[in-house]
Design an enzyme around this catalytic site. Sequence first.
Site, PDB file in Angstrom:
ATOM      1  N   GLU A   1     -46.419  24.490 -55.472  1.00 20.79           N
ATOM      2  CA  GLU A   1     -45.239  24.429 -56.325  1.00 20.79           C
ATOM      3  C   GLU A   1     -44.072  25.207 -55.705  1.00 20.79           C
ATOM      4  OE1 GLU A   1     -45.482  22.336 -58.556  1.00 20.79           O
ATOM      5  OE2 GLU A   1     -47.186  22.567 -59.888  1.00 20.79           O
TER       6      GLU A   1
ATOM      7  N   HIS B   1     -43.065  19.372 -54.932  1.00 21.73           N
ATOM      8  CA  HIS B   1     -44.376  19.925 -54.577  1.00 21.73           C
ATOM      9  C   HIS B   1     -45.179  18.940 -53.728  1.00 21.73           C
ATOM     10  CE1 HIS B   1     -46.804  18.429 -58.373  1.00 21.73           C
ATOM     11  NE2 HIS B   1     -46.576  17.457 -57.525  1.00 21.73           N
TER      12      HIS B   1
ATOM     13  N   ASP C   1     -56.276  18.061 -54.175  1.00 27.91           N
ATOM     14  CA  ASP C   1     -56.051  19.044 -55.251  1.00 27.91           C
ATOM     15  C   ASP C   1     -56.762  18.623 -56.531  1.00 27.91           C
ATOM     16  OD1 ASP C   1     -54.466  16.861 -55.887  1.00 27.91           O
ATOM     17  OD2 ASP C   1     -52.584  17.975 -55.947  1.00 27.91           O
TER      18      ASP C   1
ATOM     19  N   ASN D   1     -40.517  17.800 -58.359  1.00 30.63           N
ATOM     20  CA  ASN D   1     -39.966  19.125 -58.023  1.00 30.63           C
ATOM     21  C   ASN D   1     -40.160  19.450 -56.539  1.00 30.63           C
ATOM     22  OD1 ASN D   1     -42.706  19.450 -57.890  1.00 30.63           O
ATOM     23  ND2 ASN D   1     -42.817  21.167 -59.329  1.00 30.63           N
TER      24      ASN D   1
END
Length: 242
Positions: A143, A138, A67, A136
């Site tokens: 996400e 991810h 990413d 979180n």
Amino acid sequence: MQLNIYKNYQELSEQVARQILQQVIDKPEAVICMASGDTPKLTCQLLAAMAAKEGTDFSRATFIGLDEWLGIPPDNTGSCHYFLHHYLFEPLRLATGQVFVFDALTANPAKACADMDAVIAEKGGIDLMIVGIGMNGHIGFNEPGVSFNLHAHVIDLDETTITVGQKYFAEPVPLSQGITLGLQHLLDARKAIVIANGAKKAGIIYKTIHNKIGNDIPATVIRLHNNGEIAIDEEAASMLTR
Ligand code: PGA
């Protein structure tokens, strides 16, 4: 799905580095997707050291960057581009044609995504995918709320990612979007490993393993993978009931 708990960050990183090395020994033309971030840093360093010591030939392997922060230049030390070149591609002496990372400055992100999907398909798919996990849940920049069935895509970053992401940068930067491989890439990879270390990841690791599989915790996708692994240290495992 396999769960492997190692004594500490060093042992975890050694095991993961060893698996990457073995993948390239078993299949010299392997396609490996690698995350950047604090978690894989030691894995990259140990892999480079092992490869040098053992004289492993990486010249036919392909590396894919997981990413990138959209809009962050590659020479920014907080970029994924910088991380992968600095900790992995240069130490392994990979040629330019062996590495594929997203261009954060592209004028055409949709084409960059399509190009990345095409490279992965042309190379015969990803053999081994090593990913971290965000606070979180991810994976890459997939996400909370993301579809499990996407390939490469651009996504608005979650507030947690924007806040936590500042840790990579020497100075505060505006972060708003990411460009990332999708969770379908993870599902399609022949082997996928989610790695995590440290007590701060204990809560999200607990949820990844015990919550219902769903996109509110994207990392739960690993439980759908028939050759998926969660590799963590004892601190990250500290909330799990043995
Ligand atoms: P970290 O990032 O390895 O720096 O903790 C993990 C992630 O956000 O995917």
